[in-house]
Design a protein around this motif. Structure first.
Motif, PDB file in Angstrom:
ATOM      1  N   UNK A   1      71.919 105.093  64.778  1.00  0.00           N
ATOM      2  CA  UNK A   1      71.429 103.771  64.994  1.00  0.00           C
ATOM      3  C   UNK A   1      72.630 102.834  64.919  1.00  0.00           C
ATOM      4  N   UNK A   2      73.510 102.785  63.703  1.00  0.00           N
ATOM      5  CA  UNK A   2      74.548 101.839  63.715  1.00  0.00           C
ATOM      6  C   UNK A   2      75.670 101.802  64.890  1.00  0.00           C
ATOM      7  N   UNK A   3      75.913 103.121  65.393  1.00  0.00           N
ATOM      8  CA  UNK A   3      76.865 103.332  66.441  1.00  0.00           C
ATOM      9  C   UNK A   3      76.326 102.894  67.569  1.00  0.00           C
ATOM     10  N   UNK A   4      75.180 103.230  67.809  1.00  0.00           N
ATOM     11  CA  UNK A   4      74.217 102.686  69.140  1.00  0.00           C
ATOM     12  C   UNK A   4      74.833 103.207  70.278  1.00  0.00           C
ATOM     13  N   UNK A   5      75.913 104.097  70.345  1.00  0.00           N
ATOM     14  CA  UNK A   5      76.357 104.704  71.675  1.00  0.00           C
ATOM     15  C   UNK A   5      77.405 103.736  72.029  1.00  0.00           C
ATOM     16  N   UNK A   6      77.868 102.650  71.240  1.00  0.00           N
ATOM     17  CA  UNK A   6      78.797 101.711  71.792  1.00  0.00           C
ATOM     18  C   UNK A   6      80.105 101.934  70.596  1.00  0.00           C
ATOM     19  N   UNK A   7      79.846 102.143  69.385  1.00  0.00           N
ATOM     20  CA  UNK A   7      81.160 102.161  68.579  1.00  0.00           C
ATOM     21  C   UNK A   7      81.903 103.478  68.629  1.00  0.00           C
ATOM     22  N   UNK A   8      81.036 104.455  69.188  1.00  0.00           N
ATOM     23  CA  UNK A   8      81.612 105.917  69.380  1.00  0.00           C
ATOM     24  C   UNK A   8      80.729 106.710  70.183  1.00  0.00           C
ATOM     25  N   UNK A   9      81.280 107.632  70.564  1.00  0.00           N
ATOM     26  CA  UNK A   9      80.377 108.593  71.453  1.00  0.00           C
ATOM     27  C   UNK A   9      80.018 109.671  70.653  1.00  0.00           C
ATOM     28  N   UNK A  10      78.898 110.084  70.408  1.00  0.00           N
ATOM     29  CA  UNK A  10      78.476 110.981  69.242  1.00  0.00           C
ATOM     30  C   UNK A  10      78.555 112.313  69.933  1.00  0.00           C
ATOM     31  N   UNK A  11      78.460 112.745  71.277  1.00  0.00           N
ATOM     32  CA  UNK A  11      78.723 113.926  71.894  1.00  0.00           C
ATOM     33  C   UNK A  11      80.102 114.137  72.200  1.00  0.00           C
ATOM     34  N   UNK A  12      81.072 113.488  72.085  1.00  0.00           N
ATOM     35  CA  UNK A  12      82.616 113.511  72.371  1.00  0.00           C
ATOM     36  C   UNK A  12      83.283 112.544  71.557  1.00  0.00           C
ATOM     37  N   UNK A  13      83.335 113.217  70.146  1.00  0.00           N
ATOM     38  CA  UNK A  13      83.987 112.138  69.152  1.00  0.00           C
ATOM     39  C   UNK A  13      85.653 112.150  69.663  1.00  0.00           C
TER      40      UNK A  13
ATOM     41  N   UNK B   1      64.008  98.341  78.092  1.00  0.00           N
ATOM     42  CA  UNK B   1      64.503  98.401  79.588  1.00  0.00           C
ATOM     43  C   UNK B   1      65.088  96.965  79.450  1.00  0.00           C
ATOM     44  N   UNK B   2      64.131  96.166  79.435  1.00  0.00           N
ATOM     45  CA  UNK B   2      64.887  94.568  79.558  1.00  0.00           C
ATOM     46  C   UNK B   2      65.973  94.056  78.843  1.00  0.00           C
ATOM     47  N   UNK B   3      65.960  94.705  77.393  1.00  0.00           N
ATOM     48  CA  UNK B   3      67.182  94.435  76.614  1.00  0.00           C
ATOM     49  C   UNK B   3      68.227  95.039  76.731  1.00  0.00           C
ATOM     50  N   UNK B   4      68.272  96.147  77.462  1.00  0.00           N
ATOM     51  CA  UNK B   4      69.254  97.419  77.436  1.00  0.00           C
ATOM     52  C   UNK B   4      70.519  96.705  78.106  1.00  0.00           C
ATOM     53  N   UNK B   5      70.269  96.107  79.212  1.00  0.00           N
ATOM     54  CA  UNK B   5      71.614  95.716  79.893  1.00  0.00           C
ATOM     55  C   UNK B   5      72.407  94.788  79.032  1.00  0.00           C
ATOM     56  N   UNK B   6      71.847  94.367  78.104  1.00  0.00           N
ATOM     57  CA  UNK B   6      72.616  93.176  77.413  1.00  0.00           C
ATOM     58  C   UNK B   6      73.068  93.432  75.944  1.00  0.00           C
ATOM     59  N   UNK B   7      73.050  95.074  75.839  1.00  0.00           N
ATOM     60  CA  UNK B   7      73.044  95.581  74.391  1.00  0.00           C
ATOM     61  C   UNK B   7      74.642  95.335  73.948  1.00  0.00           C
ATOM     62  N   UNK B   8      75.467  95.559  74.897  1.00  0.00           N
ATOM     63  CA  UNK B   8      76.841  95.509  74.510  1.00  0.00           C
ATOM     64  C   UNK B   8      77.449  94.177  74.131  1.00  0.00           C
ATOM     65  N   UNK B   9      76.776  93.089  74.993  1.00  0.00           N
ATOM     66  CA  UNK B   9      77.236  91.766  74.597  1.00  0.00           C
ATOM     67  C   UNK B   9      76.489  91.183  73.280  1.00  0.00           C
TER      68      UNK B   9
END
Length: 413
Positions: free
Chosen positions: A189-201, A262-270
């Motif tokens: 949840x903290x990393x959210x797919x943005x801080x690191x890639x869980x399946x490719x550390x 789905x509406x929020x996901x495009x802005x997740x990195x920002x």
């Protein structure tokens, strides 16, 4: 004029079975919202032949609609996974993984600083089914290695730890488990797919977790108004085991909630980056305040596990790394719990509330002794308070913290 044809359908029947279908070639920025419990089949052959497990067809609302399928695929892209199921909350993601992968006689290992309700599920629910558990020191990989035994079938990982924010040597933890043939599940949840890639550390495809559980309630939602979780895997057999348990448990999510994510996901990195930058500025400022004994933020050099955070997350954002918008502080031991509670009450922009990832900054005081079974020599004496930084102007948040700290100092004088 009233229809006098005795064979004509009644008005309501005509409305229910109206034949009109809109054109299929509609495209817009947001996917359509398809809600269903019942799914209509064109004939018996289709009813008997459709397969819900591989998403080649639709059979029942619990098994998905076009809307949920789209979110699942986008979440896989975000975290680098191959398959995904959606559940009603982040805690439901943890409990579903446990129930899918463990049976009587098995053991699950959990970091001592893991999300509290996940630990509580093991203590009070899994134990009723003959599944044992043990807690390990997240900052000591050898402690994890020593605790793994033939009964150990699953190891939970969390980076950083809940509330106290220690960042473990995640790569070493995964290596230890893989060498011993034990499945790993990460609360990502903290990393959210943005801080690191869980399946490719490591970035070369050689090392990754087996399961990623994600509270979509937080950063994917971003609004503080949706409860949802996801379970993502890369292994097809492992995914199918989880998916079948997910089906038997009757797990489902509402498509309006799926639409919101789905509406929020495009802005997740920002948003993630904005939360991160504001949190770091406030964390550095709080380090200079006399009432604060310690600031617990993985990006700070003296934070527990900082080197592990830097190794895993430090390459992002031009070398600044990625660190979300969450941190905690230890308020100096000269202040009583009543003083700390009054400090939290004195905050005006920070609101008292659980969760994080939304636009409003939040604060929660914690009783640390009730949350940790192991020793915490890396934590300085005092009272722990966690901050979740929202999207307000950081200058306004700093002024709010300053006035509340001054009020606490005056009360303790």
């Amino acid at each position: 004029m009233k229809n006098t044809d005795p064979n004509a359908p009644e008005l309501i029947t005509s409305l229910i079975h109206h034949p009109y279908q809109p054109p299929a070639d509609f495209a817009a920025p947001q996917p359509g919202v398809f809600k269903a419990s019942t799914v209509i089949f064109p004939d018996v052959a289709a009813m008997r032949g459709r397969e819900w497990k591989d998403k080649t067809g639709y059979t029942y609302g619990l098994h998905g609609t076009p809307t949920s399928f789209i979110l699942e695929e986008r979440l896989c892209a975000l975290e680098g996974g191959a398959q995904c199921v959606l559940v009603p909350s982040g805690l439901a993601a943890i409990s579903t993984v446990d129930l899918a992968l463990l049976r009587a006689g098995d053991e699950v290992l959990i970091p001592d600083n893991a999300y509290g309700p996940g630990k509580d599920f093991a203590v009070n629910e899994l134990s009723r089914y003959g599944i044992t558990h043990a807690f390990y020191d997240p900052l000591n990989p050898s402690d994890l290695a020593q605790r793994i035994n033939p009964a150990t079938k699953l190891v939970w990982l969390e980076a950083p730890g809940s509330v106290t924010m220690e960042f473990p040597d995640l790569c070493e933890q995964v290596r230890i488990c893989k060498e011993r043939g034990v499945l790993t599940a990460l609360d990502n949840t903290w990393g959210a797919g943005l801080a690191f890639q869980p399946f490719d550390l490591l970035g070369d495809g050689s090392l990754g977790v087996d399961v990623s559980a994600h509270a979509l309630t937080k950063y994917p939602s971003g609004g503080g108004d949706v409860l949802m979780g996801s379970i993502i895997t890369r292994s097809e057999p492992l995914h199918m085991k989880i998916k079948l348990s997910h089906m038997r448990l009757g797990m489902g999510v509402g498509m309006n909630d799926v639409e919101a994510i789905l509406r929020s996901l495009p802005s997740i990195a920002l948003r993630y980056r904005a939360h991160d930058l504001a949190a770091r500025k406030l964390a550095v400022w709080l380090q200079q305040q006399p009432a604060i004994a310690q600031v617990l933020h993985p990006a700070l050099q003296d934070a527990p596990g900082h080197a592990h955070w830097k190794a895993l997350c430090g390459a992002h954002n031009g070398g600044e790394g990625a660190a979300a918008g969450l941190f905690s502080v230890m308020i100096d031991a000269r202040f009583t719990q009543n003083h700390v509670d009054a400090f939290c009450d004195a905050l005006r922009l920070f609101k008292l509330g659980y969760s994080w990832g939304g636009p409003i900054s939040l604060v929660v005081p914690y009783h640390l002794r009730s949350m940790r079974g192991g020793s915490t020599p890396h934590l300085k004496p005092g009272t722990l308070v966690r901050f979740a930084i929202g999207l307000e102007a950081v200058e306004d948040l700093q002024r709010d913290l300053e006035q509340a700290l001054q009020a606490m100092e005056r009360a303790a004088a």
